[in-house]
Design an enzyme around this catalytic site. Structure first.
Site, mmCIF file in Angstrom:
data_model
loop_
_atom_site.group_PDB
_atom_site.id
_atom_site.type_symbol
_atom_site.label_atom_id
_atom_site.label_comp_id
_atom_site.label_asym_id
_atom_site.label_seq_id
_atom_site.Cartn_x
_atom_site.Cartn_y
_atom_site.Cartn_z
ATOM 1 N N GLY A 45 0.843 -1.185 0.000
ATOM 2 C CA GLY A 45 0.000 0.000 0.000
ATOM 3 C C GLY A 45 0.877 1.232 0.000
ATOM 4 O O GLY A 45 2.041 1.180 0.421
ATOM 5 N N GLN A 50 2.824 9.903 1.739
ATOM 6 C CA GLN A 50 4.137 9.250 1.750
ATOM 7 C C GLN A 50 5.008 9.665 0.565
ATOM 8 O O GLN A 50 6.209 9.404 0.575
ATOM 9 C CB GLN A 50 3.977 7.729 1.744
ATOM 10 N N CYS A 106 6.010 -0.121 7.671
ATOM 11 C CA CYS A 106 5.646 1.042 6.871
ATOM 12 C C CYS A 106 6.861 1.501 6.068
ATOM 13 O O CYS A 106 7.970 1.564 6.608
ATOM 14 C CB CYS A 106 5.167 2.163 7.800
ATOM 15 N N LEU A 107 6.634 1.824 4.804
ATOM 16 C CA LEU A 107 7.729 2.292 3.950
ATOM 17 C C LEU A 107 8.345 3.589 4.469
ATOM 18 O O LEU A 107 9.525 3.834 4.255
ATOM 19 C CB LEU A 107 7.232 2.481 2.517
ATOM 20 N N HIS A 148 -4.357 0.919 7.599
ATOM 21 C CA HIS A 148 -2.998 1.460 7.656
ATOM 22 C C HIS A 148 -2.842 2.647 6.707
ATOM 23 O O HIS A 148 -2.352 3.710 7.107
ATOM 24 C CB HIS A 148 -1.995 0.356 7.302
ATOM 25 N N GLU A 149 -3.292 2.482 5.464
ATOM 26 C CA GLU A 149 -3.162 3.577 4.497
ATOM 27 C C GLU A 149 -4.097 4.736 4.830
ATOM 28 O O GLU A 149 -3.747 5.901 4.643
ATOM 29 C CB GLU A 149 -3.395 3.071 3.069
ATOM 30 N N HIS A 152 -2.640 7.170 7.155
ATOM 31 C CA HIS A 152 -1.742 8.141 6.515
ATOM 32 C C HIS A 152 -2.498 9.380 6.036
ATOM 33 O O HIS A 152 -1.991 10.496 6.182
ATOM 34 C CB HIS A 152 -1.015 7.515 5.321
#
Length: 192
Positions: A45, A50, A106-107, A148-149, A152
């Site tokens: 995702g 991000q 997480c990236l 999760h996304e 953000h």
């Protein structure tokens, strides 16, 4: 085009993102770049904050989780196959089910993984990439990726769901990330 991912500590990750209209500049190209960036960094995702855009846009591909899952693990998620979907102007309508733990990463917070408790299902209202309105309910791992996304685009991170002691234990790792003292195999932008 693969875009740099902003690292923990960057202020855009703490902003509540704004809805967009169909005439958002080069939206189709942005979405294509987000897919390429997500896959290029081995993510499932990616949210617009991000990549330093404070807009309510995220992409997920939970199908790849199931494709890479061992057969004995799949029995824990009966009937789940995952989805590949674009979510624009998403707003959660409701949640249901018991909270359950899953090890998230997480990236934007590389090399940190922790168990996070989230509800089993999420109902979300959004528009797709053609700006067609949709409202759907997702469960299991796909719901998890959406939560999760979605965090953000609401200015939250998965570490915000951790107990204070666990967050304190991660402080030095998080400080290193925000200072750029980490090596990853994808492009990152660090706070100044």
């Amino acid at each position: 085009m693969i875009l740099p991912i902003v690292a923990y500590g960057h202020p855009v990750l703490r902003e509540v993102a704004q809805d967009i209209t169909p005439d958002y500049p080069e939206l189709e190209k942005l979405i294509a770049n987000m897919w390429e960036t997500m896959y290029g960094s081995s993510g499932v995702g990616l949210a617009a904050p991000q990549i330093n855009r404070s807009i309510r846009l995220f992409v997920i591909d939970s199908q790849q989780i199931f494709e890479n899952m061992e057969e004995d693990e799949k029995k824990d998620y009966p009937g789940e196959t995952g989805v590949k979907q674009v979510f624009i102007n998403a707003h959660i309508v409701g949640t249901d089910g018991d909270d359950w733990a899953y090890n998230e990463g997480c990236l934007s917070i590389p090399k940190v993984r922790e168990d996070v408790y989230r509800p089993e299902t999420v109902t979300i209202r959004y528009v797709d990439e053609k700006f067609q309105p949709r409202e759907e309910t997702f469960s299991g791992i796909t719901a998890r990726v959406i939560f999760h996304e979605y965090d953000h685009i609401d200015g939250k991170l998965f570490i915000d769901h951790l107990k204070p002691l666990k967050k304190r234990m991660l402080k030095s790792k998080l400080d290193d990330i925000s200072k750029g003292k980490i090596r990853v195999d994808y492009k990152m932008t660090f706070p100044r």
